[in-house]
Every structure is written in C-alpha cells, then in structure tokens.
Design an enzyme around this catalytic site. Structure first.
Site, short mmCIF file in Angstrom:
data_model
loop_
_atom_site.label_atom_id
_atom_site.label_comp_id
_atom_site.label_asym_id
_atom_site.label_seq_id
_atom_site.Cartn_x
_atom_site.Cartn_y
_atom_site.Cartn_z
N HIS A 56 -0.23 5.03 6.88
CA HIS A 56 -0.02 5.44 5.49
C HIS A 56 0.22 6.94 5.39
O HIS A 56 -0.60 7.73 5.86
CB HIS A 56 -1.22 5.04 4.64
CG HIS A 56 -1.47 3.57 4.61
ND1 HIS A 56 -2.33 2.94 5.49
CD2 HIS A 56 -0.93 2.61 3.83
CE1 HIS A 56 -2.33 1.64 5.24
NE2 HIS A 56 -1.49 1.41 4.23
N SER A 71 0.80 -1.22 0.00
CA SER A 71 0.00 0.00 0.00
C SER A 71 0.83 1.27 0.00
O SER A 71 0.37 2.32 -0.46
CB SER A 71 -0.93 0.00 1.22
OG SER A 71 -0.20 -0.14 2.42
N ASP A 108 -5.04 6.51 10.00
CA ASP A 108 -4.65 5.18 10.47
C ASP A 108 -3.24 5.14 11.04
O ASP A 108 -2.81 4.14 11.61
CB ASP A 108 -4.81 4.14 9.36
CG ASP A 108 -3.90 4.42 8.15
OD1 ASP A 108 -3.01 5.28 8.25
OD2 ASP A 108 -4.11 3.77 7.12
#
Length: 219
Positions: free
Chosen positions: A195, A45, A192
């Site tokens: 990221h 990601s 979160d």
C-alpha cells in the site's frame, strides 16, 4: 432557478398554454443538465485509504481537484479494503440504486491477482459490473493493475492484458496501471510493501486524472 420561475410567471400572461409548457420543459431540462454528476468509485484498499489519514488518498484528492477546477461532480467512495471483483459485483447493484451515478470508476482486481484467482473469473466479474452500470445509464471507467513478477510472467501478463481487452470490448476508458512511477520505488510504500504512502497518492491521481476528467465531461 427562482429568477427563471419569476420570468416565466410574468410571461405566462402573454403566452399560450402550449408555449408556456414548452418553456417550462426547457427550463426543467436545463436545470437537470446543470445538476452535479455523481461519480461512484468502486475499489479496494488502494482507493479506500488503507493505512492513511482520512482525506489523503487519491479519491479525496480527486474530489478536491474537481472542486478547484470547478467541475460539477459529487464523488462517492464505495471502496472497501480487501475487495475482490466478486465482492464488487455483489455490492454494485445496491450502490447503483442508491446513488444513481453518471460514472462508475472500477478499481478492482488486485486482490484477485494477489490470491492467484483465475484471470477469466475476474474478467467475467468486471464485465458483469460494466453491464450493470450500463443498464443503470452509467458510464464505466476502468483502472488497471499489474501483478508482481514473482507471480509468474504468464499469469502477470494475462492479468495486465485483461484490462486492455475488456476496455476495448465494452468501450470503457482505461488507466492501464494506477501505480505507474510508484511500483518500482519501495520508499513510497507502507511497511507491508503493498500500500502506497500518502506522499505517493498525488502521483496516483496524476496517473488517473486525465482519464477521469475526460470521462466526467463526456457523460
């Protein structure tokens, strides 16, 4: 290329068959040498633009910089959010066959670490990917990661050291930590806290670019 062929056609009346063949081979070699290289990015990601607008991640920024610096290279971003080293190992053979890259940039391992998977297993998978790339005549570049301190000092140290050890073993250039200068700045992360925001990706590229540029030119 058309101009070269016209010249060769004109010379064909003056050259022996052997000399003309040599010229044609030289021309084909020069054309292949100047063809753009393909760079395959195999990541998770952090490279797949998770939570970002398309074109905001470091891979897209790298592609833009390659163009602005007039470096002949095509970038294929085969990154998938949530990818582990095991998943990358499974997907890589098909990607090598499809894109025939000159360079494979492997940015994997973070999800292995976050799940507390054995460091040795991640290292085995990364080594297998490097072997597969080598058999496909592609060079490998590694991008490393650190684990948060709450995973325990011993595990975090072994995880980080794995990249350096493997880099030396397979003689692959390494970016030790792609989030250098970012990891300690919570304001640069999405809610979160895993990221990075779009504004952090130019710094990520700055960490990666020197090694990437050298790796592309070395192939």
């Amino acid at each position: 290329m058309l101009n070269v062929l016209n010249v060769l056609y004109g010379l064909s009346k003056k050259l022996s068959g052997q000399a003309l063949t040599a010229l044609l081979l030289a021309s084909a070699t020069a054309s292949a040498y100047s063809a753009p290289k393909t760079v395959l990015v195999l990541g998770d990601s952090l490279s797949a633009e998770y939570g970002l607008a398309r074109g905001a991640g470091w891979v897209a920024l790298a592609e833009q910089k390659l163009k602005s610096d007039k470096i002949e290279a095509n970038v294929v971003n085969a990154s998938v959010s949530g990818e582990t080293t095991s998943g990358g190992r499974t997907r890589l053979p098909a990607l090598l066959a499809k894109y025939k890259p000159a360079l494979v940039v492997i940015e994997l391992g973070a999800n292995d670490g976050l799940r507390g998977l054995p460091v040795a297993a991640a290292e085995t998978n990364l080594r297998a990917m490097a072997d597969a790339a080598a058999k496909a005549d592609a060079k490998v570049m590694l991008i490393g990661m650190r684990m948060p301190p709450n995973y325990g000092r011993d595990y975090a140290d072994k995880f980080f050291a794995m990249y350096g050890t493997l880099s030396k073993e397979i003689k692959a250039p390494l970016v030790p930590f792609m989030l250098d200068g970012i990891a300690d700045k919570p304001q640069l992360f999405q809610p979160d806290r895993l990221h990075p925001l779009a504004e952090a990706h130019p710094t990520i590229l700055a960490n990666i670019w020197p090694v990437l540029q050298k790796s592309i030119k070395a192939k």
